[in-house]
Design a protein around this motif. Structure first.
Motif, short mmCIF file in Angstrom:
data_model
loop_
_atom_site.label_atom_id
_atom_site.label_comp_id
_atom_site.label_asym_id
_atom_site.label_seq_id
_atom_site.Cartn_x
_atom_site.Cartn_y
_atom_site.Cartn_z
N UNK A 153 34.40 -46.17 58.94
CA UNK A 153 34.54 -44.95 58.14
C UNK A 153 35.27 -45.26 56.84
N UNK A 154 34.65 -44.87 55.73
CA UNK A 154 35.26 -45.04 54.41
C UNK A 154 35.21 -46.46 53.86
N UNK A 155 34.50 -47.35 54.52
CA UNK A 155 34.46 -48.76 54.10
C UNK A 155 33.07 -49.18 53.61
N UNK A 156 33.09 -50.18 52.75
CA UNK A 156 31.88 -50.88 52.32
C UNK A 156 32.04 -52.33 52.74
N UNK A 157 31.10 -52.82 53.53
CA UNK A 157 31.10 -54.23 53.96
C UNK A 157 29.98 -54.95 53.21
N UNK A 158 30.21 -56.20 52.85
CA UNK A 158 29.23 -56.99 52.13
C UNK A 158 28.74 -58.13 53.01
N UNK A 159 27.42 -58.27 53.12
CA UNK A 159 26.83 -59.35 53.91
C UNK A 159 25.90 -60.18 53.05
N UNK A 160 25.74 -61.46 53.30
CA UNK A 160 26.43 -62.17 54.39
C UNK A 160 27.89 -62.41 54.02
N UNK A 214 37.10 -40.70 47.96
CA UNK A 214 38.12 -40.15 47.06
C UNK A 214 38.16 -38.62 47.11
N UNK A 215 36.98 -38.01 47.29
CA UNK A 215 36.88 -36.55 47.33
C UNK A 215 37.14 -35.98 48.73
N UNK A 216 37.47 -36.87 49.68
CA UNK A 216 37.77 -36.42 51.03
C UNK A 216 36.53 -36.07 51.84
N UNK A 217 35.36 -36.54 51.40
CA UNK A 217 34.12 -36.29 52.12
C UNK A 217 33.89 -37.40 53.15
#
Length: 110
Positions: free
Chosen positions: A102-109, A65-68
């Motif tokens: 980039x910029x993503x959160x993946x959930x496993x499994x 959100x902060x562009x980091x």
């Protein structure tokens, strides 16, 4: 178990010559804040692999959100079977291109 996953990713990276951005390093979360860990991951262009499914997401998306820079986070359920998680990580690594998480959160499994 965490070390096993990291070694597997190290070996996979060496064998396939895939980007080392998928190779994780363990950090002592007791002495670092989550924003510091995410900053380190961004500076090192590393995707963060974590069992902290309750707090990291908020901080990761704050960076976006902060562009980091936020190379990506893979959140692994602490109750997940190790073999299944390793398979899912390898599929994710094999099917992703550099920078794709980039910029993503993946959930496993999955």
């Amino acid at each position: 178990m965490k070390t096993l996953i990291i070694r597997l990713l190290d070996e996979y990276s060496a064998v396939t010559q895939k980007s080392t951005s998928f190779v994780c390093k363990m950090l002592d979360c007791q002495v670092r804040t989550i924003p510091t860990i995410l900053e380190w991951a961004a500076q090192e262009e590393r995707i963060l692999l974590t069992h902290d499914v309750s707090t990291i997401t908020r901080y990761a998306y704050d960076r976006v959100r902060l562009g980091q820079t936020m190379p990506g986070v893979i959140e692994v359920s602490p109750d997940a079977a190790v073999g299944r998680v390793i398979e899912d990580i390898l599929v994710l690594v094999e099917c992703s291109q550099d920078g794709e998480l980039e910029g993503q959160v993946q959930y496993l499994p999955w």
